[in-house]
Design an enzyme around this catalytic site. Structure first.
Site, PDB file in Angstrom:
ATOM      1  N   SER A 117      38.552  38.959  43.383  1.00 23.27           N
ATOM      2  CA  SER A 117      39.345  37.491  43.760  1.00 23.27           C
ATOM      3  C   SER A 117      37.833  36.801  44.775  1.00 23.27           C
ATOM      4  CB  SER A 117      40.041  37.985  45.645  1.00 23.27           C
ATOM      5  OG  SER A 117      40.513  36.992  45.976  1.00 23.27           O
TER       6      SER A 117
ATOM      7  N   HIS B 198      48.021  39.731  43.235  1.00 21.60           N
ATOM      8  CA  HIS B 198      46.898  39.855  43.691  1.00 21.60           C
ATOM      9  C   HIS B 198      46.159  40.603  44.187  1.00 21.60           C
ATOM     10  CE1 HIS B 198      43.281  36.991  44.260  1.00 21.60           C
ATOM     11  NE2 HIS B 198      43.107  37.429  44.946  1.00 21.60           N
TER      12      HIS B 198
END
EC number: 3.1.1.-
Length: 422
Positions: free
Chosen positions: A192, A397
């Site tokens: 990320s 994610h």
């Protein structure tokens, strides 16, 4: 993203709604008693069982691995703490071990690389494979809230976004690691925001390409125009606009961690708690729904370590990326931009400078980093070495760090690719 602890206000509202209105005195006494009971739950009940370990270093040692803490001072005087697993007890110590450098995402810390334990966490897996594992911590998180001159209660301490993390923090940590180990290069793994700051570093400080054997970007966050996360999309149209309010808010701490919040989160998010589904949905709303990859027994451990804190500007910078559809520097307003950049608009990052091999790992169900945005990044990188769409349709994610099958679907591939560069 919004505060994790809005449930406190909901509980207090329920208290007010549920108390009969006999007399002001009895109402006040009842309300006080109920509030005290809630505080006792949050502060004391977790002590009845074994509390999840909040400190990354303590967790590593508890898992039976050697651990070291190292402090690094950046060129702009922030003091950062790294955690190191120098070797695995399964292999023993040895000389000249290759270095793996791991960088966390926003509101995260080094803890996320070891949270799932020795059999499922990437940091332990790499140590077992013979790597000297170093885990960085960005300025402003739980382990890096220090500066040579500025206390954290001064707003100027928080006047940074992920641009500064990429420009100063990651280079300083890599330089320290190379000097300490005597190695010439590191294998970089980021998740990320950990991917974002890598791209900032090699774009704006291209000399660091020579210090990277290969870069493994999990859930790459650069272009964000197709992001689906409803929490960020709801606030981005307002918070992602350059204006005076954004300038003021940028100098604040965002979602810090402390023991009180940890204890409340641990109690609320135990697998047997009636609030466990609420805790899981909070994760899903950020990164995408994938119930198959979330172990509910991990929830209280997540709450013991996350959120780890950040600057408001880090969040605002991502909001700006969503609004603009560009991968560019922080937009301060047309009044300040000319002073900062020499132009009315912030410049794009120079991705053409990212010459070290880049390997992209991404999920089809990632609400933060959409497939189309990742492939736009892919097409602009000059040395793309791997385009890896995780072969699990619902991969989201946060599955990259907390997914029960992260080893099967991602980590085994990462290790295979890393070995090809040794």
């Amino acid at each position: 993203m919004v505060c994790d602890y809005q449930w406190i206000d909901s509980v207090q509202g329920a208290i007010k709604a549920g108390i009969p209105n006999h007399t002001d005195h009895s109402t006040a006494m009842t309300r006080g008693a109920l509030k005290a009971a809630i505080l006792l739950v949050g502060l004391g009940l977790v002590l009845a069982g074994s509390r999840p370990i909040s400190d990354c270093g303590d967790r590593i040692e508890d898992d039976g691995y050697p651990m070291e803490r190292h402090e690094v001072v950046t060129s702009d005087n922030y003091i950062l703490t790294m955690h190191r697993i120098p070797y695995s007890p399964k292999t023993g110590d040895s000389l000249n071990r290759p270095v793996a450098f791991l960088m966390h995402g926003m509101l995260s810390s080094s803890s996320d690389w070891v949270l799932m334990g020795p059999e499922r966490s990437l940091a332990y897996m790499l140590a077992d494979a013979g790597y000297d594992v170093w885990m960085g911590n960005a300025r402003g998180n739980t382990y890096s809230k220090a500066h040579k001159y500025w206390p954290t209660y001064w707003q100027i301490f928080w006047n940074f976004s992920w641009n500064e993390i990429g420009m100063y923090d990651v280079p300083a940590m890599i330089d320290y690691v190379l000097a300490k180990t005597g190695q010439q290069q590191v294998q970089y793994v980021g998740h990320s925001q950990g991917t974002t700051v890598y791209l900032v570093m090699v774009s704006e400080r291209p000399e660091y390409n020579n210090k990277i054997k290969s870069a493994h970007l999990l859930g790459p966050a650069a272009y964000m125009g197709n992001m689906k996360s409803p929490l960020t999309r709801a606030f981005a149209p307002i918070l992602g606009q350059p204006n005076a309010i954004v300038e003021v808010c940028g100098s604040m701490e965002f979602m810090p961690s402390n023991k009180f919040k940890q204890d409340l989160g641990i109690e609320m998010c135990q697998a047997t708690s009636s609030y466990a589904d609420m805790c899981a949905n909070e994760i899903f709303l950020i990164g995408g729904y994938d119930t198959e990859q979330l172990d509910y027994n991990l929830l209280e451990h997540i709450k013991a370590t996350s959120p780890a804190g950040a600057s408001v500007n880090q969040n605002l910078h991502f909001c700006q990326e969503y609004n603009s559809g560009k991968f560019r520097k922080f937009d301060y307003t047309a009044l300040r931009n000319p002073y900062e950049y020499g132009s009315y608009f912030p410049p794009d990052y120079k991705l053409k400078n990212a010459k070290a091999p880049v390997l992209l790992y991404y999920g089809a169900n990632d609400w933060m980093c959409d497939v189309n945005d990742v492939r736009k990044l892919r097409d602009e990188l000059p040395n793309m070495a791997l385009d890896y769409l995780v072969p699990f349709e619902k991969w989201a994610h946060l599955d990259f760090i907390w997914g029960t099958e992260a080893r099967k679907y991602v980590y085994d591939e990462v290790l295979k690719q890393m070995r090809s560069y040794e």
